[in-house]
Design a protein around this motif. Structure first.
Motif, PDB file in Angstrom:
ATOM      1  N   UNK A  33      21.536 130.374  89.884  1.00 22.77           N
ATOM      2  CA  UNK A  33      22.271 130.653  88.647  1.00 22.77           C
ATOM      3  C   UNK A  33      21.244 131.079  87.609  1.00 22.77           C
ATOM      4  N   UNK A  34      21.551 132.150  86.880  1.00 21.40           N
ATOM      5  CA  UNK A  34      20.564 132.670  85.937  1.00 21.40           C
ATOM      6  C   UNK A  34      21.239 133.143  84.662  1.00 21.40           C
ATOM      7  N   UNK A  35      20.495 133.047  83.576  1.00 21.73           N
ATOM      8  CA  UNK A  35      20.863 133.679  82.312  1.00 21.73           C
ATOM      9  C   UNK A  35      20.216 135.062  82.319  1.00 21.73           C
ATOM     10  N   UNK A  36      21.027 136.103  82.181  1.00 22.03           N
ATOM     11  CA  UNK A  36      20.529 137.481  82.217  1.00 22.03           C
ATOM     12  C   UNK A  36      20.333 137.968  80.788  1.00 22.03           C
ATOM     13  N   UNK A  37      19.078 138.167  80.404  1.00 21.66           N
ATOM     14  CA  UNK A  37      18.724 138.511  79.029  1.00 21.66           C
ATOM     15  C   UNK A  37      18.275 139.964  78.926  1.00 21.66           C
ATOM     16  N   UNK A  38      18.547 140.618  77.789  1.00 18.62           N
ATOM     17  CA  UNK A  38      17.994 141.958  77.576  1.00 18.62           C
ATOM     18  C   UNK A  38      16.484 141.946  77.391  1.00 18.62           C
ATOM     19  N   UNK A  39      15.916 140.789  77.081  1.00 19.17           N
ATOM     20  CA  UNK A  39      14.470 140.696  76.931  1.00 19.17           C
ATOM     21  C   UNK A  39      14.051 140.201  75.561  1.00 19.17           C
ATOM     22  N   UNK A  40      12.756 140.148  75.383  1.00 16.07           N
ATOM     23  CA  UNK A  40      12.163 139.517  74.211  1.00 16.07           C
ATOM     24  C   UNK A  40      12.514 140.230  72.913  1.00 16.07           C
ATOM     25  N   UNK A  59      32.123 139.663  74.639  1.00 16.29           N
ATOM     26  CA  UNK A  59      31.144 140.493  75.338  1.00 16.29           C
ATOM     27  C   UNK A  59      29.984 139.647  75.856  1.00 16.29           C
ATOM     28  N   UNK A  60      29.212 139.121  74.942  1.00 14.39           N
ATOM     29  CA  UNK A  60      28.095 138.232  75.301  1.00 14.39           C
ATOM     30  C   UNK A  60      27.893 137.285  74.127  1.00 14.39           C
ATOM     31  N   UNK A  61      28.817 136.328  73.952  1.00 12.94           N
ATOM     32  CA  UNK A  61      28.817 135.486  72.744  1.00 12.94           C
ATOM     33  C   UNK A  61      27.492 134.762  72.542  1.00 12.94           C
ATOM     34  N   UNK A  62      26.981 134.834  71.344  1.00 14.49           N
ATOM     35  CA  UNK A  62      25.718 134.157  71.024  1.00 14.49           C
ATOM     36  C   UNK A  62      25.978 133.026  70.057  1.00 14.49           C
ATOM     37  N   UNK A  63      25.014 132.122  69.960  1.00 12.27           N
ATOM     38  CA  UNK A  63      25.057 131.075  68.959  1.00 12.27           C
ATOM     39  C   UNK A  63      25.177 129.661  69.474  1.00 12.27           C
ATOM     40  N   UNK A  64      25.580 129.469  70.748  1.00 10.41           N
ATOM     41  CA  UNK A  64      25.763 128.107  71.245  1.00 10.41           C
ATOM     42  C   UNK A  64      24.440 127.338  71.246  1.00 10.41           C
ATOM     43  N   UNK A  65      23.362 128.002  71.626  1.00  7.98           N
ATOM     44  CA  UNK A  65      22.055 127.354  71.609  1.00  7.98           C
ATOM     45  C   UNK A  65      21.602 127.025  70.197  1.00  7.98           C
ATOM     46  N   UNK A  66      21.900 127.925  69.263  1.00  9.60           N
ATOM     47  CA  UNK A  66      21.553 127.654  67.867  1.00  9.60           C
ATOM     48  C   UNK A  66      22.372 126.485  67.325  1.00  9.60           C
ATOM     49  N   UNK A  83      23.693 138.023  78.911  1.00  9.66           N
ATOM     50  CA  UNK A  83      23.555 138.068  77.465  1.00  9.66           C
ATOM     51  C   UNK A  83      23.223 139.479  77.000  1.00  9.66           C
ATOM     52  N   UNK A  84      23.445 140.467  77.861  1.00 10.79           N
ATOM     53  CA  UNK A  84      23.271 141.855  77.468  1.00 10.79           C
ATOM     54  C   UNK A  84      24.623 142.547  77.525  1.00 10.79           C
ATOM     55  N   UNK A  85      24.790 143.600  76.721  1.00  5.72           N
ATOM     56  CA  UNK A  85      26.052 144.312  76.690  1.00  5.72           C
ATOM     57  C   UNK A  85      26.345 144.930  78.048  1.00  5.72           C
ATOM     58  N   UNK A  86      27.630 144.918  78.423  1.00  6.87           N
ATOM     59  CA  UNK A  86      28.030 145.305  79.777  1.00  6.87           C
ATOM     60  C   UNK A  86      27.616 146.722  80.130  1.00  6.87           C
ATOM     61  N   UNK A  87      27.703 147.650  79.181  1.00  7.98           N
ATOM     62  CA  UNK A  87      27.400 149.053  79.488  1.00  7.98           C
ATOM     63  C   UNK A  87      25.960 149.240  79.951  1.00  7.98           C
ATOM     64  N   UNK A  88      25.070 148.319  79.573  1.00  7.21           N
ATOM     65  CA  UNK A  88      23.654 148.439  79.943  1.00  7.21           C
ATOM     66  C   UNK A  88      23.328 147.705  81.242  1.00  7.21           C
TER      67      UNK A  88
END
Length: 802
Positions: free
Chosen positions: A239-246, A186-193, A295-300
């Motif tokens: 090119x952009x990283x699309x974030x749900x926000x803070x 969906x929006x895999x996290x953790x690569x930056x960590x 990086x946000x869920x597709x439905x949103x």
């Protein structure tokens, strides 16, 4: 003989008590450091030798260096609970997990196959749907799946691929083989960590890392960055990283990845769709976006066609996908692959689509919507974990514990009856016994359960597996305790070769280079920079007034003396309680500055972020402890120094481009308003005794006044210095000079050869004040100037921030 046995026993006791060499694997559990015979695996021997040479103090200092780096870099994740959300420090387990290169090559082959399989599955679900037609996937698992996005059926990705970046949770079983526990599409996290884990761990073991042939991570990210660059359809696409926000749990990572790869960090409100193309709102107008790493869920993502209650999406995104004008990583709707029940059908689907068995099998899973599988689960319920079929996460209850199948045995109904009534919504999985890895717990190496999160990126050469990832380490023996909210930690993963490895970097190798100008500044980022400047300056203005007030209160001890009462009334009109040593409104301004800075973490230096957080912590400490008078005066001085340190960091380090201009204009407008209001209130004929001296102190101009005017403080000299002196960095005219200079360099300052309304108003204000004399500066003039400065702020917002 007895003496020899006693000596051997003594030596064994010594080893058992040793914090490093006394490490023992848990019975019946595979261990990462020890082979089945209890011997240290070759890949771990250098690390174990290093640990054995270090005493407790050395290790504590090394671990402290790693923790300090994470703290200084501002690494955090956001945890949500019954009391809302909170930022928590990144929980690093300092001992890395070491895996031999040859073993990792086998794991990588299995994950490459799995990534390709998942691509084929999702392409079929949103395309020909033959897997359902041919009975390889039950229709209910697709049609009734909340992750199935019907509006995306038949929409082909612009680049032909649904998946570009995936992650896999894998674990080693008791037999030593690796298993896939779950897929993340969906929006895999953790690569930056994982990157930050690597940096922090090398701070603890810098010498060891340099001597060990550990595969670097930069090449993986560089290949993916280059691939996304190649996905652009037009040269001017962004090119952009699309974030749900803070407020998102992993917002730090979104900002970190965007900064690391040189991409824009955007939120849904930054975007609009015009003529079927995704555009970003910038201070220079609308600019096209060609690739979005969401990086946000597709439905949103699109409230127009998907989740209508979404406030974080962009209306029209699905329309742009149909037009083929934008590539989204990963494609909307790909989250359906995370459905836990799908794991039960993957072996057959792999044989059907790829013509081969899975190289890396999934954890054994049975969907209870079928009679035979339901009977198998019921017959082996004591070895099962039960959970929702459509779940995309591991099965844990509210306390973070595994939901064991035996819990279904409670009550009057039989297991078969319970599974029969709701079997289509349930799956059973074998209870997982994960391998353990060494963790440093209470002064010694201790085995803890572990799973790995591994990342796969589609590159121009095909799927590439990150040589590492990050390990989730349990806080106890229970597998469920791996989750960070249950007290688990994370560790770096080193893939070790027996020969030197390439030391890759994201920096270009060529000696020649092209100097690229910074990209267009999104309007939301400009807005946050502008208000960051205003809030910081507003806090400084309040601090300077409060310091002057408490200094005089310490001498007079009478808050009702005319000067103090006059200033108290002035501050009250600004919602500042002068008798409260560190007023609530001051904390609110600092918190607002932190919030604005937090929204632009990708554009904010770690040093600046640390300085701002330090200011906030100190202010809150003083809020609870400081008393009025001398104590408060000293506290205000400390806060002013810290604030000056933050301002100095920004001034010295921030690149002089558009973002800098908005930050500076915010500061200049707020400082101008601060001095305008003060002079309008305290420099008139009714000013109480001592008002002019206090004005000079607040304006940090006492020594300048003594040098420039051979008279005592008077209304005209104070007005000349604090309002009309173009060389005094505290004067109103100085602020307008600086605003004019910055506005001239903003985009669209001139439109068709004419001044923009914002630039014209700036020039009018500047020229009007520049020709004034001290005698003409009356309370009425100050009041009008205050209104004009506020209007200037509104015009800036209308011109650039709308």
């Amino acid at each position: 003989m007895a003496k020899k046995q006693t000596a051997e026993a003594t030596e064994q006791d010594r080893l058992d008590s040793d914090p490093v060499f006394g490490y023992r694997a848990l019975p019946g559990v595979a261990d990462e450091m020890l082979d089945p015979h209890g011997n240290v695996r070759p890949v771990w021997q250098r690390l174990l030798s290093t640990l054995g040479r270090l005493d407790e103090t050395d290790l504590a200092n090394r671990f402290a260096r790693a923790d300090r780096y994470l703290r200084d870099a501002g690494v955090f994740y956001r945890a949500y609970g019954g009391r809302g959300s909170s930022e928590r420090s990144w929980p690093l387990s300092h001992i890395p997990v070491l895996i031999d290169e040859a073993e990792w090559a086998v794991v990588s082959q299995g994950l490459v196959q799995r990534a390709e399989l998942l691509e084929r599955v999702v392409a079929d679900i949103y395309g020909e749907n033959r897997l359902v037609q041919e009975g390889l996937l039950p229709p209910a698992l697709v049609a009734s799946n909340p992750e199935f996005l019907r509006p995306l059926v038949g929409v082909k990705p612009a680049d032909g691929h649904f998946l570009h970046f995936c992650s896999f949770e894998i674990g080693r079983g008791p037999d030593g083989n690796w298993w896939v526990l779950s897929d993340r599409t969906e929006a895999p996290s953790g690569a930056g960590f994982a990157l930050e884990n690597r940096v922090a761990t090398t701070r603890a073991f810098s010498n060891l890392y340099a001597e060990t042939h550990v595969h670097r991570l930069a090449g993986f990210f560089g290949a993916f960055r280059d691939t996304l660059q190649a996905r652009k359809q037009h040269p001017d696409d962004r090119i952009a990283v699309l974030s749900p926000g803070i407020a998102n749990e992993t917002y730090f990572e979104h900002a970190y990845i965007a900064r690391y790869l040189g991409f824009m960090l955007l939120e849904g409100e930054d975007l609009t769709v015009v003529g079927g193309r995704v555009m970003v709102r910038t201070v220079a107008g609308l600019k096209p976006v060609g690739v979005l790493w969401r990086r946000l869920d597709a439905a949103f993502a699109d409230p127009l066609e998907l989740n209508q209650s979404s406030h974080i999406g962009t209306p029209g995104i699905v329309e742009a996908l149909r037009a083929g004008s934008v590539s989204i990583v990963n494609a909307l709707g790909s989250g359906i692959l995370e459905t836990r029940a799908f794991l039960a059908f993957m072996p057959a689907i792999c044989r059907h689509l790829l013509g081969e068995e899975q190289k890396l099998p999934s954890i054994a899973t049975w969907w209870c919507g079928q009679q035979s599988e339901r009977d198998n689960v019921a017959g082996n319920i004591e070895r099962m974990v039960i959970g929702p079929a459509y779940s995309t996460r591991p099965f844990f209850d509210d306390n973070g514990q595994s939901i064991l199948g035996t819990s279904l045995c409670e009550g009057n109904s039989s297991v078969a009856e319970r599974l029969g009534t709701g079997g289509g919504k349930l799956v059973g999985q074998e209870v997982v016994t994960l391998s353990t890895t060494p963790a440093w717990v209470r002064g010694r190496l201790t085995p803890r359960p572990m799973s790995l999160r591994v990342f796969a990126a589609r590159t121009r050469e095909g799927w590439q597996i990150m040589p590492g990832g990050f390990a989730r380490i349990g806080s106890g023996d229970d597998v469920a305790a791996i989750a960070m909210k249950a007290g688990g930690t994370t560790a770096d993963v080193w893939i070790v070769s027996d020969k030197p490895v390439e030391r890759t970097t994201l920096l270009p190798a060529e000696e020649s280079f092209t100097r690229n100008m910074p990209g267009s500044l999104p309007s939301r980022a400009a807005d946050n920079l502008f208000w960051l400047g205003r809030y910081i300056e507003r806090a400084e203005g309040a601090l300077r007034i409060l310091r002057a007030w408490h200094g005089r209160f310490a001498e007079a001890a009478d808050p009702n003396m005319p000067l103090l009462k006059d200033v108290t009334d002035y501050l009250a009109a600004l919602d500042i309680n002068a008798r409260q040593p560190v007023p609530d409104s001051l904390l609110a301004n600092i918190d607002s500055a932190l919030f604005s800075a937090g929204n632009i973490r990708d554009r904010f230096s770690p040093d600046g972020w640390l300085a701002l957080n330090d200011l906030s912590r100190t202010a809150r400490k003083f809020h609870a402890t400081v008393q009025a008078g001398d104590d408060a005066t000293h506290a205000m001085t400390i806060l002013l120094r810290k604030l000056a340190g933050f301002a100095g960091l920004v001034h010295e380090n921030m690149y002089r481009f558009t973002g800098w201009r908005f930050l500076s204009i915010g500061r200049y407008i707020e400082r101008g308003l601060h001095m305008t209001r003060l002079l309008g209130h305290m420099s008139g004929p009714e000013a109480p005794d001592g008002a002019y001296d206090m004005l000079l102190e607040i304006g940090d101009s006492v020594m300048t006044h003594r040098r420039r005017y051979n008279v005592n403080t008077a209304a005209l000299t104070v007005t000349d210095l604090l309002a009309l002196d173009p060389l005094n960095p505290r004067s109103i005219l100085y602020q307008l000079n600086e605003i004019k200079t910055e506005v001239e360099l903003l985009p669209n300052a001139f439109v068709n050869g004419q001044m923009s309304p914002f630039y014209r108003e700036t020039m009018r204000l500047h020229s009007g004040l520049a020709v004034m004399t001290p005698e003409a500066m009356t309370a009425t003039v100050y009041k009008q100037l205050e209104r004009d400065l506020e209007r200037l702020s509104d015009l800036l917002a209308q011109t650039y921030l709308g």
